[in-house]
Design a protein around this motif. Structure first.
Motif, mmCIF file in Angstrom:
data_model
loop_
_atom_site.group_PDB
_atom_site.id
_atom_site.type_symbol
_atom_site.label_atom_id
_atom_site.label_comp_id
_atom_site.label_asym_id
_atom_site.label_seq_id
_atom_site.Cartn_x
_atom_site.Cartn_y
_atom_site.Cartn_z
ATOM 1 N N GLY A 1 51.984 34.242 31.802
ATOM 2 C CA GLY A 1 51.457 33.195 30.945
ATOM 3 C C GLY A 1 50.989 31.954 31.670
ATOM 4 O O GLY A 1 50.559 30.996 31.018
ATOM 5 N N ARG A 2 51.044 31.929 33.020
ATOM 6 C CA ARG A 2 50.576 30.738 33.729
ATOM 7 C C ARG A 2 49.064 30.602 33.582
ATOM 8 O O ARG A 2 48.352 31.582 33.356
ATOM 9 N N ASP A 3 48.583 29.390 33.721
ATOM 10 C CA ASP A 3 47.159 29.103 33.578
ATOM 11 C C ASP A 3 46.389 29.701 34.757
ATOM 12 O O ASP A 3 46.544 29.259 35.898
ATOM 13 N N LEU A 4 45.551 30.696 34.491
ATOM 14 C CA LEU A 4 44.832 31.383 35.556
ATOM 15 C C LEU A 4 43.665 30.575 36.098
ATOM 16 O O LEU A 4 43.038 30.984 37.080
ATOM 17 N N THR A 5 43.346 29.454 35.475
ATOM 18 C CA THR A 5 42.268 28.618 35.999
ATOM 19 C C THR A 5 42.758 27.655 37.073
ATOM 20 O O THR A 5 41.952 27.000 37.728
ATOM 21 N N LYS A 6 44.066 27.540 37.261
ATOM 22 C CA LYS A 6 44.603 26.639 38.284
ATOM 23 C C LYS A 6 44.198 27.129 39.670
ATOM 24 O O LYS A 6 44.227 28.321 39.958
ATOM 25 N N LEU A 7 43.851 26.181 40.525
ATOM 26 C CA LEU A 7 43.401 26.532 41.864
ATOM 27 C C LEU A 7 44.550 26.878 42.796
ATOM 28 O O LEU A 7 44.369 27.602 43.772
ATOM 29 N N ASN A 8 45.744 26.344 42.531
ATOM 30 C CA ASN A 8 46.883 26.585 43.420
ATOM 31 C C ASN A 8 47.558 27.917 43.124
ATOM 32 O O ASN A 8 47.475 28.452 42.014
ATOM 33 N N ASP A 9 48.242 28.466 44.142
ATOM 34 C CA ASP A 9 49.050 29.668 43.933
ATOM 35 C C ASP A 9 50.223 29.328 43.025
ATOM 36 O O ASP A 9 50.537 28.160 42.798
ATOM 37 N N SER A 10 50.867 30.357 42.512
ATOM 38 C CA SER A 10 51.924 30.174 41.514
ATOM 39 C C SER A 10 53.079 29.337 42.063
ATOM 40 O O SER A 10 53.465 29.454 43.234
ATOM 41 N N GLU A 11 53.623 28.509 41.200
ATOM 42 C CA GLU A 11 54.780 27.677 41.507
ATOM 43 C C GLU A 11 55.811 27.840 40.393
ATOM 44 O O GLU A 11 55.449 28.138 39.253
#
Length: 306
Positions: free
Chosen positions: A268-278
């Motif tokens: 469910g994380r925002d896939l438009t974020k430029l950073n890798d998952s946190e």
């Protein structure tokens, strides 16, 4: 289907029959090309901050279209952690695939001396069972999270691999089918279902395709290229024992389990974020709730309302 047809051919017919699967693949390749040419860019790609008029901007122009806070967050993300998590998730699944879908069929035929049709039929039947297993595991991960289901399925695989390979070694046809189907579903297809969802979520939008492709292909080459050779050598050394097969599958599954424990929840994380998952970016599952609480972020349901 083509593999099943070829398996029924006698020795003389095999002189030309081996070409059937390759010729049949032309139809599949043509369909795949048509699908690829018909695809449009995904809404996730279009919504990225670094995409202008349907194209991702160059690194030099990135600062002109992306705000400072987004760039700072992407720059501060821990480089390499997501790649190695994805690498070992894939390494475990690919290794199990090479062992179970390739070497184990050879083991059934060459070591257990069962008819070649047994190996062919058990793969086909188990793959058909996967039409139920794969979507069920994927749907559960949508509700309970990728991390949760990875840990559950890897643990189940570790618990089942030794008794199931032992069951296959009995040479009883019913036991061979039951043991193979269970280990195939738990150690290969269930993990493949989770992998196909998780790999795109674990990376940031800016370098997702590059890192995903590198993690998947590099891990697969190493795992599937080496494991059957090692297994074959150990089985010969141990006079046909099934233990090396089970130990190697357990090793690959353990790699996946460790990677799933280390990785943050990504469902469910925002896939438009430029950073890798946190940690704290995911919205589904108990680990998402725990990670968000640890970082002082609102609960997932509050995030949805906002």
């Amino acid at each position: 289907m083509t593999t099943e047809v070829v398996a029924t051919l006698d020795h003389d017919q095999m002189a030309w029959g081996w070409r059937i699967p390759f010729l049949a693949s032309v139809l599949i390749m043509g369909f795949a090309i048509w699908v690829r040419l018909s695809l449009k860019e995904s809404p996730v790609f279009e919504a990225r901050e670094d995409v202008v008029d349907g194209e991702a901007v160059s690194t030099e122009k990135l600062a002109e279209v992306v705000d400072f806070d987004t760039l700072a967050q992407a720059a501060k993300s821990r480089k390499g952690r997501s790649f190695f998590a994805a690498f070992f998730l894939r390494f475990g699944q690919a290794g199990n695939s090479g062992m179970i879908q390739t070497y184990l069929i050879s083991y059934i035929t060459a070591t257990l001396l069962l008819a070649p049709s047994v190996g062919t039929n058990v793969v086909i039947f188990s793959s058909l069972c996967g039409f139920a297993t794969v979507p069920i595991v994927g749907a559960l991960s949508d509700k309970f999270g990728r991390k949760t289901m990875y840990i559950i399925m890897s643990s189940i695989s570790l618990a089942l691999v030794f008794p199931m390979i032992d069951m296959i070694s009995t040479k009883d046809i019913n036991s061979v089918f039951a043991g193979y189907i269970i280990v195939h579903q738990s150690s290969v297809l269930a993990l493949a279902s989770l992998e196909n969802l998780t790999m795109s979520e674990i990376f940031g939008a800016r370098n997702r395709y590059t890192q995903l492709a590198l993690a998947k292909e590099l891990a697969a080459i190493i795992a599937t290229g080496v494991s059957p050779v090692i297994a074959a050598a150990l089985v010969v050394t141990m006079h046909g024992s099934w233990l090396p097969v089970a130990i190697i599958i357990a090793f690959f599954t353990f790699c996946t389990l460790v990677a799933s424990i280390v990785m943050p929840e990504v469902a469910g994380r925002d896939l438009t974020k430029l950073n890798d998952s946190e940690p704290g970016e995911a919205l589904f599952g108990p680990f998402a709730r725990r990670e968000r609480a640890k970082r002082g972020l609102p609960a997932p349901e509050e995030e949805w309302r906002a």
